[in-house]
Write a protein that holds these residues in place. Structure first.
Motif, PDB file in Angstrom:
ATOM      1  N   GLY A 185       0.863  -1.214  -0.204  1.00 40.15           N
ATOM      2  CA  GLY A 185       0.099  -0.011   0.349  1.00 40.15           C
ATOM      3  C   GLY A 185       1.085   1.560  -0.112  1.00 40.15           C
ATOM      4  O   GLY A 185       0.330   2.607   0.493  1.00 40.15           O
ATOM      5  N   GLY A 186       1.979   1.102  -1.109  1.00 43.99           N
ATOM      6  CA  GLY A 186       2.899   2.096  -0.761  1.00 43.99           C
ATOM      7  C   GLY A 186       2.616   3.644  -1.305  1.00 43.99           C
ATOM      8  O   GLY A 186       1.425   3.396  -2.032  1.00 43.99           O
ATOM      9  N   PHE A 187       2.337   4.848  -0.981  1.00 44.34           N
ATOM     10  CA  PHE A 187       2.386   6.084  -1.509  1.00 44.34           C
ATOM     11  C   PHE A 187       2.887   6.360  -2.746  1.00 44.34           C
ATOM     12  O   PHE A 187       4.308   6.720  -2.874  1.00 44.34           O
ATOM     13  N   ASP A 188       2.130   6.962  -3.385  1.00 45.88           N
ATOM     14  CA  ASP A 188       3.232   7.167  -4.653  1.00 45.88           C
ATOM     15  C   ASP A 188       1.264   8.321  -5.859  1.00 45.88           C
ATOM     16  O   ASP A 188       0.724   7.707  -6.531  1.00 45.88           O
ATOM     17  N   ILE A 189       2.232  10.007  -5.979  1.00 48.01           N
ATOM     18  CA  ILE A 189       1.642  10.633  -6.545  1.00 48.01           C
ATOM     19  C   ILE A 189       1.799  10.845  -7.818  1.00 48.01           C
ATOM     20  O   ILE A 189       2.998  10.009  -8.449  1.00 48.01           O
ATOM     21  N   GLU A 190       1.641  10.617  -8.919  1.00 48.39           N
ATOM     22  CA  GLU A 190       1.249  10.423 -10.489  1.00 48.39           C
ATOM     23  C   GLU A 190       0.384  11.693 -11.561  1.00 48.39           C
ATOM     24  O   GLU A 190       0.498  11.666 -12.498  1.00 48.39           O
ATOM     25  N   GLY A 191       0.272  12.359 -10.586  1.00 47.32           N
ATOM     26  CA  GLY A 191      -1.016  13.253 -11.133  1.00 47.32           C
ATOM     27  C   GLY A 191      -0.843  14.573 -10.603  1.00 47.32           C
ATOM     28  O   GLY A 191      -1.144  14.706  -9.419  1.00 47.32           O
ATOM     29  N   MET A 192      -1.156  15.842 -11.299  1.00 42.89           N
ATOM     30  CA  MET A 192      -1.262  17.204 -10.054  1.00 42.89           C
ATOM     31  C   MET A 192      -1.916  18.283 -11.261  1.00 42.89           C
ATOM     32  O   MET A 192      -1.802  18.383 -12.784  1.00 42.89           O
ATOM     33  N   ALA A 193      -3.084  18.849 -10.509  1.00 38.03           N
ATOM     34  CA  ALA A 193      -3.777  19.359 -11.046  1.00 38.03           C
ATOM     35  C   ALA A 193      -3.709  21.320 -10.598  1.00 38.03           C
ATOM     36  O   ALA A 193      -4.445  21.308  -9.602  1.00 38.03           O
ATOM     37  N   PHE A 201      -3.667  16.449  -6.358  1.00 36.08           N
ATOM     38  CA  PHE A 201      -2.543  15.155  -6.017  1.00 36.08           C
ATOM     39  C   PHE A 201      -4.088  14.114  -6.920  1.00 36.08           C
ATOM     40  O   PHE A 201      -4.163  13.962  -5.897  1.00 36.08           O
ATOM     41  N   GLY A 202      -3.654  13.674  -7.195  1.00 36.29           N
ATOM     42  CA  GLY A 202      -3.907  13.038  -7.892  1.00 36.29           C
ATOM     43  C   GLY A 202      -2.856  10.964  -7.712  1.00 36.29           C
ATOM     44  O   GLY A 202      -1.947  11.026  -7.814  1.00 36.29           O
ATOM     45  N   LEU A 203      -3.398   9.758  -7.156  1.00 33.40           N
ATOM     46  CA  LEU A 203      -2.290   9.105  -6.871  1.00 33.40           C
ATOM     47  C   LEU A 203      -2.662   7.510  -7.552  1.00 33.40           C
ATOM     48  O   LEU A 203      -3.262   7.029  -7.704  1.00 33.40           O
ATOM     49  N   ARG A 204      -1.610   7.274  -7.618  1.00 35.00           N
ATOM     50  CA  ARG A 204      -1.370   5.690  -8.214  1.00 35.00           C
ATOM     51  C   ARG A 204      -1.777   4.241  -6.719  1.00 35.00           C
ATOM     52  O   ARG A 204      -2.224   3.476  -7.739  1.00 35.00           O
ATOM     53  N   GLY A 205      -1.210   5.095  -6.277  1.00 33.02           N
ATOM     54  CA  GLY A 205      -1.324   4.121  -5.002  1.00 33.02           C
ATOM     55  C   GLY A 205      -1.006   4.690  -3.951  1.00 33.02           C
ATOM     56  O   GLY A 205      -0.574   6.008  -3.698  1.00 33.02           O
ATOM     57  N   PRO A 206      -1.663   4.910  -2.507  1.00 37.80           N
ATOM     58  CA  PRO A 206      -2.598   3.656  -2.362  1.00 37.80           C
ATOM     59  C   PRO A 206      -3.717   3.317  -2.589  1.00 37.80           C
ATOM     60  O   PRO A 206      -4.323   4.872  -3.646  1.00 37.80           O
ATOM     61  N   THR A 207      -4.840   2.368  -3.550  1.00 38.47           N
ATOM     62  CA  THR A 207      -5.724   2.437  -4.045  1.00 38.47           C
ATOM     63  C   THR A 207      -6.468   1.517  -3.006  1.00 38.47           C
ATOM     64  O   THR A 207      -6.120   0.734  -1.903  1.00 38.47           O
TER      65      THR A 207
END
Length: 357
Positions: A185-193, A201-207
């Motif tokens: 369940g690691g943390f991973d930022i992939e998007g931002m607006a 900030f949009g995350l790829r993980g965790p889900t």
């Protein structure tokens, strides 16, 4: 070269319609991969790692954008429209030297660019990458879209002291520093607006699984106040829970009138679940415990975009809005889609739109 020319010719004729989703939405390829003029003056591995883009200014009919890479710690600017794509070599140094920022997201408001590292641990082997725990703010000239520099060429107004964890709720803060994938369940930022005075900030993980829909999933979006006081100690809020197909998460974001476009793709388990685009109509007053529905704009299939030379794979990870216009009962968004794994991002121009019933 022949294969690329034929692909470009077919795309320009508008013959490459992608299949509609169950919501009858569709995405139409207009042109691409676009040939590049100029160069980033980067080694080939970094040229193939474009992972974030924001385009706040139009000059002489071309969108001026900042692009970031998930290799090294430099950014560049580009100029793009539906017919031309120029890569510029002047470095925007995100420093420090020899660091691995793993920049995955870029956003822009009326005064600043924002570049975010993934804040993720390295994938293989799993180990901490402190260089990715950064959010950099850079002032740009609203007349040119270019970062403002001092007489010695260095950035005039750059801020690099923000701590993202201050705006995370307890659950998300607890995922920072864990290995990627659903097991850890690691943390991973992939998007931002940047939207309506705030950063999302949009995350790829965790889900998380969507308990209200069998096989469905939840991706998280958290927020921060934008300039001048980007992050404060006391403005952490629960994240939005974005409902989507299982196995997918957020891979990039772009603001439009009335909401934020979401580029959706595989989560950190790397399942082959495909890519799509959705519109999220942001409601700050929404109940954060209730999953948010989005408007599906259709599947995005760029598997045929890979070129024989230089490209390794096609992973759509950057999305920029070029234009939009009303058509029927909906809005048509003309987008430039950039792929990690393709040289110089290999931008494809597409139209994304909901189809009337």
């Amino acid at each position: 070269m022949l294969r690329f020319s034929m692909f470009l010719f077919v795309a320009m004729l508008g013959a490459s319609w992608l299949p509609a989703s169950s919501s009858r939405a569709e995405i139409k390829t207009i042109v691409g991969p676009m040939p590049t003029t100029g160069d980033f003056d980067l080694e080939k591995k970094t040229r193939r790692s474009l992972s974030g883009v924001a385009c706040p200014v139009v000059v002489d009919g071309k969108h001026i954008c900042l692009v970031a890479f998930d290799e090294g710690a430099e950014a560049r600017t580009i100029a793009i429209n539906e017919t031309e794509y120029e890569a510029r070599k002047k470095s925007i140094d995100l420093g420090p030297d020899d660091s691995e920022m793993d920049a995955e997201a870029v956003a822009a408001d009326g005064a600043y660019y924002y570049v975010s590292g993934s804040h993720a641990d390295k994938r293989d082997p799993c180990k901490v990458n402190e260089g990715s725990h950064r959010l950099v703010r850079i002032a740009y000239d609203p007349a040119t879209g270019l970062p403002i520099r001092k007489s010695d060429g260095k950035l005039q107004d750059v801020e690099d002291g923000f701590d993202i964890t201050k705006v995370l709720n307890d659950n998300l803060r607890g995922s920072v520093g864990k290995c990627l994938g659903s097991e850890e369940g690691g943390f991973d930022i992939e998007g931002m607006a940047a939207y309506d005075g705030r950063l999302y900030f949009g995350l790829r993980g965790p889900t998380a699984p969507d308990k209200t829909a069998a096989g469905g999933g939840i991706a998280y979006v958290f927020e921060a106040g934008a300039s001048p006081s980007l992050v404060t100690q006391d403005n952490a809020r629960d994240p939005f829970r974005i409902r989507m197909a299982g196995g997918r998460a957020i891979r990039d974001m772009a603001s439009v009138d009335g909401g934020i476009l979401l580029l959706l793709g595989p989560d950190d388990d790397n399942r082959d679940v495909g890519w799509s685009i959705a519109l999220w109509k942001v409601d700050e007053e929404a109940d954060r415990e209730v999953p948010v529905n989005t408007i599906d704009l259709g599947p995005l299939d760029l598997s045929g975009a890979k070129r024989a030379q230089c490209d390794k794979e096609v992973k759509p990870e950057g999305m920029a809005v070029l234009t939009s216009h009303s058509e029927g009962s909906g809005e048509v968004y003309r987008l430039a889609i950039f792929s990690d794994g393709m040289c110089d991002g290999g931008p494809m121009v597409v139209d994304a739109m909901p189809t009337a019933p």
